[in-house]
Design a protein around this motif. Structure first.
Motif, short mmCIF file in Angstrom:
data_model
loop_
_atom_site.label_atom_id
_atom_site.label_comp_id
_atom_site.label_asym_id
_atom_site.label_seq_id
_atom_site.Cartn_x
_atom_site.Cartn_y
_atom_site.Cartn_z
N ALA A 52 8.28 14.33 -2.48
CA ALA A 52 8.73 13.30 -3.24
C ALA A 52 7.85 12.44 -3.64
O ALA A 52 6.80 11.89 -2.78
CB ALA A 52 10.11 12.71 -2.49
N HIS A 53 7.60 11.94 -4.77
CA HIS A 53 6.31 11.10 -5.14
C HIS A 53 7.04 10.06 -5.99
O HIS A 53 7.82 10.20 -6.77
CB HIS A 53 5.50 11.65 -5.96
N ARG A 54 6.81 8.64 -5.75
CA ARG A 54 7.09 7.63 -6.37
C ARG A 54 6.51 7.41 -7.82
O ARG A 54 5.14 7.77 -7.73
CB ARG A 54 7.13 6.26 -5.62
N VAL A 55 7.02 6.75 -8.66
CA VAL A 55 6.32 6.27 -9.76
C VAL A 55 6.87 4.94 -9.97
O VAL A 55 7.97 4.50 -9.41
CB VAL A 55 6.64 7.24 -11.12
N GLY A 56 6.21 4.12 -10.81
CA GLY A 56 6.91 2.71 -10.94
C GLY A 56 5.77 1.83 -9.83
O GLY A 56 5.08 2.20 -9.33
N VAL A 57 6.37 0.67 -9.61
CA VAL A 57 5.76 -0.26 -8.75
C VAL A 57 6.24 -0.05 -7.39
O VAL A 57 7.59 -0.11 -7.02
CB VAL A 57 6.13 -1.97 -8.93
N VAL A 58 5.43 0.13 -6.38
CA VAL A 58 5.59 0.47 -5.01
C VAL A 58 4.83 -0.68 -4.34
O VAL A 58 3.54 -0.62 -4.29
CB VAL A 58 5.03 1.74 -4.71
N LYS A 59 5.61 -1.51 -3.59
CA LYS A 59 4.84 -2.59 -2.77
C LYS A 59 4.20 -1.87 -1.55
O LYS A 59 4.42 -1.04 -0.91
CB LYS A 59 6.23 -3.58 -2.27
N VAL A 60 3.17 -2.94 -0.88
CA VAL A 60 2.62 -2.62 0.21
C VAL A 60 3.43 -2.53 1.24
O VAL A 60 4.50 -2.95 1.49
CB VAL A 60 1.78 -4.01 0.77
N ASN A 61 2.97 -1.37 2.25
CA ASN A 61 3.91 -0.63 3.26
C ASN A 61 5.12 -0.14 3.02
O ASN A 61 5.73 0.54 3.73
CB ASN A 61 4.11 -2.07 4.32
N GLU A 62 5.31 0.23 1.77
CA GLU A 62 6.41 1.16 1.26
C GLU A 62 6.00 2.58 0.92
O GLU A 62 4.71 2.52 0.59
CB GLU A 62 6.95 0.52 -0.08
#
Length: 123
Positions: free
Chosen positions: A75-85
């Motif tokens: 699973a890979h995020r797209v969009g904004v991912v905050k620090v430590n997430e």
């Protein structure tokens, strides 16, 4: 790929492994607080989704040729991912730890090399 936060516990709960499998290797990649030496608050990920899915398929096919794996999930995020997430979660199920670790590390390296996912630091 998803814009939703990655829920490691929920992803792991979906694991299936047969009686012949002796290793599960999982990797959770977190956003660090600095990029190229400069502090950041997040990374913004963008992907060419159709091409990325095609490349993931090719990588999974190559993994099946190289190692006796029972399953590979990612699973890979797209969009904004905050620090430590988490931005990336990978799970490899194999008969032995050597194969599981090698396959997981290979996948992450190849993903960064060939899958069209770009990141932009957010100050």
């Amino acid at each position: 790929m998803t814009e939703a936060p990655l829920d490691e516990a929920a992803l792991a709960a979906g694991r299936a492994a047969s009686a012949g499998m002796g290793a599960v290797v999982s990797f959770l990649g977190l956003v660090r607080g600095a990029e190229a030496g400069a502090p950041i608050s997040a990374l913004e990920y963008e992907a060419f989704q159709r091409m990325a899915e095609r490349q993931f398929g090719r990588l999974f096919d190559e993994m099946a040729r190289r190692w006796p794996l029972e399953s590979v999930r990612l699973a890979h995020r797209v969009g904004v991912v905050k620090v430590n997430e988490p931005s990336l979660w990978v799970e490899v199920v194999a008969p032995h730890r050597e194969e599981a670790f090698a396959a997981c590390q290979w996948l992450i390296g190849e993903l960064k090399r060939v899958v069209p996912i770009w990141k932009r630091p957010v100050a």
